[in-house]
Design a protein around this motif. Structure first.
Motif, mmCIF file in Angstrom:
data_model
loop_
_atom_site.group_PDB
_atom_site.id
_atom_site.type_symbol
_atom_site.label_atom_id
_atom_site.label_comp_id
_atom_site.label_asym_id
_atom_site.label_seq_id
_atom_site.Cartn_x
_atom_site.Cartn_y
_atom_site.Cartn_z
ATOM 1 N N ILE A 92 9.136 -14.123 -19.017
ATOM 2 C CA ILE A 92 8.690 -13.860 -17.657
ATOM 3 C C ILE A 92 9.846 -13.300 -16.837
ATOM 4 N N ASN A 93 9.549 -12.298 -16.026
ATOM 5 C CA ASN A 93 10.544 -11.678 -15.159
ATOM 6 C C ASN A 93 10.641 -12.416 -13.828
ATOM 7 N N ARG A 94 11.645 -12.052 -13.016
ATOM 8 C CA ARG A 94 11.850 -12.711 -11.732
ATOM 9 C C ARG A 94 10.661 -12.503 -10.790
ATOM 10 N N ASP A 95 9.984 -11.355 -10.926
ATOM 11 C CA ASP A 95 8.867 -11.069 -10.029
ATOM 12 C C ASP A 95 7.543 -11.670 -10.503
ATOM 13 N N GLY A 96 7.598 -12.480 -11.565
ATOM 14 C CA GLY A 96 6.398 -13.129 -12.058
ATOM 15 C C GLY A 96 5.640 -12.346 -13.112
ATOM 16 N N THR A 97 6.065 -11.131 -13.408
ATOM 17 C CA THR A 97 5.420 -10.356 -14.468
ATOM 18 C C THR A 97 5.991 -10.771 -15.819
ATOM 19 N N PHE A 98 5.319 -10.325 -16.886
ATOM 20 C CA PHE A 98 5.728 -10.699 -18.236
ATOM 21 C C PHE A 98 6.317 -9.501 -18.971
ATOM 22 N N ARG A 99 7.097 -9.804 -19.982
ATOM 23 C CA ARG A 99 7.619 -8.775 -20.888
ATOM 24 C C ARG A 99 7.663 -9.359 -22.293
ATOM 25 N N LEU A 100 7.696 -8.516 -23.287
ATOM 26 C CA LEU A 100 7.782 -8.967 -24.673
ATOM 27 C C LEU A 100 9.212 -8.825 -25.157
ATOM 28 N N ASP A 101 9.814 -9.948 -25.501
ATOM 29 C CA ASP A 101 11.160 -9.962 -26.076
ATOM 30 C C ASP A 101 10.998 -9.694 -27.572
ATOM 31 N N THR A 102 11.023 -8.419 -27.947
ATOM 32 C CA THR A 102 10.758 -8.043 -29.336
ATOM 33 C C THR A 102 11.800 -8.613 -30.288
ATOM 34 N N ALA A 103 13.045 -8.751 -29.829
ATOM 35 C CA ALA A 103 14.092 -9.295 -30.699
ATOM 36 C C ALA A 103 13.758 -10.740 -31.080
ATOM 37 N N ARG A 104 13.289 -11.513 -30.094
ATOM 38 C CA ARG A 104 12.964 -12.911 -30.375
ATOM 39 C C ARG A 104 11.722 -13.007 -31.261
ATOM 40 N N LEU A 105 10.740 -12.134 -31.009
ATOM 41 C CA LEU A 105 9.544 -12.126 -31.844
ATOM 42 C C LEU A 105 9.892 -11.754 -33.280
ATOM 43 N N ASN A 106 10.680 -10.713 -33.467
ATOM 44 C CA ASN A 106 11.052 -10.285 -34.828
ATOM 45 C C ASN A 106 11.851 -11.357 -35.550
ATOM 46 N N ARG A 107 12.668 -12.076 -34.812
ATOM 47 C CA ARG A 107 13.448 -13.136 -35.433
ATOM 48 C C ARG A 107 12.531 -14.242 -35.948
ATOM 49 N N ALA A 108 11.516 -14.582 -35.165
ATOM 50 C CA ALA A 108 10.569 -15.616 -35.610
ATOM 51 C C ALA A 108 9.789 -15.140 -36.825
ATOM 52 N N LEU A 109 9.388 -13.861 -36.833
ATOM 53 C CA LEU A 109 8.623 -13.329 -37.959
ATOM 54 C C LEU A 109 9.469 -13.225 -39.228
ATOM 55 N N GLU A 110 10.727 -12.968 -39.076
ATOM 56 C CA GLU A 110 11.605 -12.819 -40.251
ATOM 57 C C GLU A 110 12.107 -14.162 -40.762
ATOM 58 N N ASP A 111 12.490 -15.061 -39.843
ATOM 59 C CA ASP A 111 13.088 -16.330 -40.255
ATOM 60 C C ASP A 111 12.033 -17.351 -40.694
ATOM 61 N N THR A 112 10.905 -17.375 -39.991
ATOM 62 C CA THR A 112 9.848 -18.360 -40.303
ATOM 63 C C THR A 112 8.489 -17.643 -40.327
ATOM 64 N N PRO A 113 8.287 -16.751 -41.281
ATOM 65 C CA PRO A 113 7.054 -15.955 -41.289
ATOM 66 C C PRO A 113 5.785 -16.797 -41.426
ATOM 67 N N ASP A 114 5.858 -17.842 -42.255
ATOM 68 C CA ASP A 114 4.660 -18.669 -42.432
ATOM 69 C C ASP A 114 4.299 -19.401 -41.147
ATOM 70 N N ALA A 115 5.287 -19.971 -40.486
ATOM 71 C CA ALA A 115 5.039 -20.716 -39.251
ATOM 72 C C ALA A 115 4.554 -19.790 -38.142
ATOM 73 N N ALA A 116 5.122 -18.596 -38.069
ATOM 74 C CA ALA A 116 4.697 -17.643 -37.037
ATOM 75 C C ALA A 116 3.261 -17.201 -37.278
ATOM 76 N N ALA A 117 2.928 -16.917 -38.533
ATOM 77 C CA ALA A 117 1.564 -16.484 -38.849
ATOM 78 C C ALA A 117 0.561 -17.598 -38.594
ATOM 79 N N ALA A 118 0.994 -18.864 -38.812
ATOM 80 C CA ALA A 118 0.096 -19.996 -38.602
ATOM 81 C C ALA A 118 -0.284 -20.161 -37.138
ATOM 82 N N MET A 119 0.442 -19.533 -36.232
ATOM 83 C CA MET A 119 0.137 -19.628 -34.808
ATOM 84 C C MET A 119 -1.042 -18.729 -34.435
ATOM 85 N N PHE A 120 -1.461 -17.876 -35.361
ATOM 86 C CA PHE A 120 -2.572 -16.956 -35.086
ATOM 87 C C PHE A 120 -3.762 -17.290 -35.973
#
Length: 476
Positions: A356-384
């Motif tokens: 979330i940004n300071r103005d209340g809008t959202f953004r996608l932190d792609t680096a953090r998402l990619n890290r979750a998909l690479e480090d814990t792919p099974d756990a990340a996929a289980a969230m969907f």
């Protein structure tokens, strides 16, 4: 339409010259104008609030619904990779997330029993009167073991039945257990009967004719059993057989379910002695795409909240439900999605890159998402998935919480309050209209009576003037 008061005044010649009917209407309207204008203004404001609250609620529930559709249609499920795709097709039911690597060796494909009957001159040839009985069980060489748990199917053939009409009767009576049709081959017309896949779906045909030789025209000509088989049996009912990670398994059909993680195999060929590999990989591209769409949709909702719940000029500027929605959106990234996640595995929407940004809008932190998909792919996929936990379940609860009409602090509670107040305003306007009409009617009656008195006075005055004129002329 002229009312009674107007008719009377007209008959009297409108002696005063005043339009009392119009005057009564104007006075009654003016008497209630302030109340009516106040309630109408409130009604207009309530309609705007109802529209704004409905728009926000619809956006939130629409986002949850769209996310559920993406999860359920299987777009985000792990993708199967089969080393030899000719052997089978792999499908993953929506909402499941199978994992692991397997070996697959198919030794036998499931097959249905196929009987090709003896020849007739044509499809219109009479088959003979009698009874045809289909019994189900297992055919093994020249023997047949009946399945006592399955009822036999009996078809009555009349003297007018042909090979074609008999095939139709078999299809109707069997309910799909046996498919029958007439094939016109080089040897003539032949009745083809085909059962379902699986060894337990074998069948025999018992034909009891009305008499006569075993020849075309006698129903016994269509009977069949493995003991008397000549060339009629063209395919034996059998199960599929395969080895998954060297474990021998069978299936009554080529569609195999109940496998680890819930994936399904549709067997299509054998590969005896040459096992192939089967593995599952997270669909990272699809997950990244849905998270980006998720952020875009959230920002659309934020923009609506900023407009509709603006402190100055917003229809929901001081509404508790809109304020609660704003607070919930601000805390969305930290919401726990997977309460049972192990250390190091993603637990929150923030762990999937939602920021979330300071103005209340959202953004996608792609680096953090990619890290979750690479480090814990099974756990990340289980969230969907469609379970009680996960991204969809979290957003579904989020939407329900904000739409709850029994909670006065939610958007749903605000909407109910606005609708209740709007209904009360509508009733108040109806009462004002009724009271105004009563006043107008009373004033009309009073003014009508006054007009009569004025008319009578004028008539008297006219008479007096006439008398004075007479007296004056006489005295002169």
């Amino acid at each position: 339409m002229e009312n009674a008061g107007s008719s009377i005044i007209s008959a009297l010649g409108a002696g005063s010259g005043v339009d009392f009917i119009r005057l009564a209407s104007d006075i009654s309207a003016a008497s209630f104008a302030a109340q009516r204008n106040s309630v109408t203004a409130r009604q207009t404001a309530l309609e705007a609030q109802i529209s704004a609250a409905s728009q926000l609620r619809g956006s939130v529930t629409g986002l949850a619904s769209a996310l559920g559709d993406r999860v359920r249609n299987g777009d985000l499920a792990p993708r199967a990779q089969l080393g030899n795709p000719a052997v089978a097709a792999v499908t993953v039911p929506p909402g499941l997330s199978p994992r692991g690597n397997f070996t697959l060796e198919v030794t036998q494909i499931a097959q249905a029993q196929t009987l090709v009957g003896r020849s007739f001159t044509s499809a219109d040839a009479l088959v003979g009167e009698g009874t045809l009985t289909l019994r189900f069980g297992t055919v093994d060489g020249a023997s047949f073991a009946a399945d006592s748990a399955r009822d036999a199917i009996t078809i009555a053939a009349t003297a007018t039945d042909t090979l074609a009409t008999l095939a139709s009767k078999i299809n109707q009576a069997s309910g799909g257990a046996v498919q029958a049709y007439v094939a016109n081959g080089t040897g003539g017309a032949q009745l083809v009967m085909k059962g379902r896949e699986g060894a337990a779906n074998g069948f025999v045909v018992e034909a009891a004719g009305a008499g006569g030789p075993d020849a075309p025209g006698d129903l016994g000509y269509l009977g069949w059993s493995p003991a008397t088989n000549t060339t009629q049996l063209q395919g034996t009912a059998r199960d599929a057989a395969f080895l998954l990670d060297t474990v021998a398994m069978t299936s009554p059909s080529n569609r195999v379910t109940g496998l680890p993680g819930g994936f399904t195999l549709n067997l299509s060929a054998t590969n005896s002695g040459a096992p192939t590999t089967l593995s599952f990989a997270s669909n990272n591209d699809a997950i990244g795409s849905v998270m980006q769409d998720f952020v875009t949709a959230l920002n659309d909702i934020v923009a609506q909240v900023n407009t509709l719940a603006a402190p100055l000029g917003g229809e929901l500027g001081n509404d508790p439900g809109a304020r609660e929605l704003r607070r919930d959106l601000a805390g969305l990234a930290s919401r726990v999605v997977m309460p049972g996640a192990a250390d190091g595995e993603p637990r929150t929407l923030g762990d999937l890159g939602l920021a979330i940004n300071r103005d209340g809008t959202f953004r996608l932190d792609t680096a953090r998402l990619n890290r979750a998909l690479e480090d814990t792919p099974d756990a990340a996929a289980a969230m969907f998935t469609t379970g009680i936990n996960g991204v969809f379940a979290t957003m579904d609860r989020f939407a329900r919480e904000n739409s709850l009409v029994t909670d006065p602090g939610s958007l749903g509670g605000s909407l109910r309050r606005f609708e209740t107040q709007s209904a009360a305003s509508t009733e108040r306007l109806a009462r004002i209209a009724e009271q105004q009409e009563l006043l107008r009617d009373r004033l009309t009656r009073e003014f009508t009576a006054s007009e009569r008195r004025v008319a009578a006075s004028q008539s008297t005055l006219t008479f007096l003037r006439q008398q004075i004129d007479i007296w004056s002329n006489r005295d002169g």
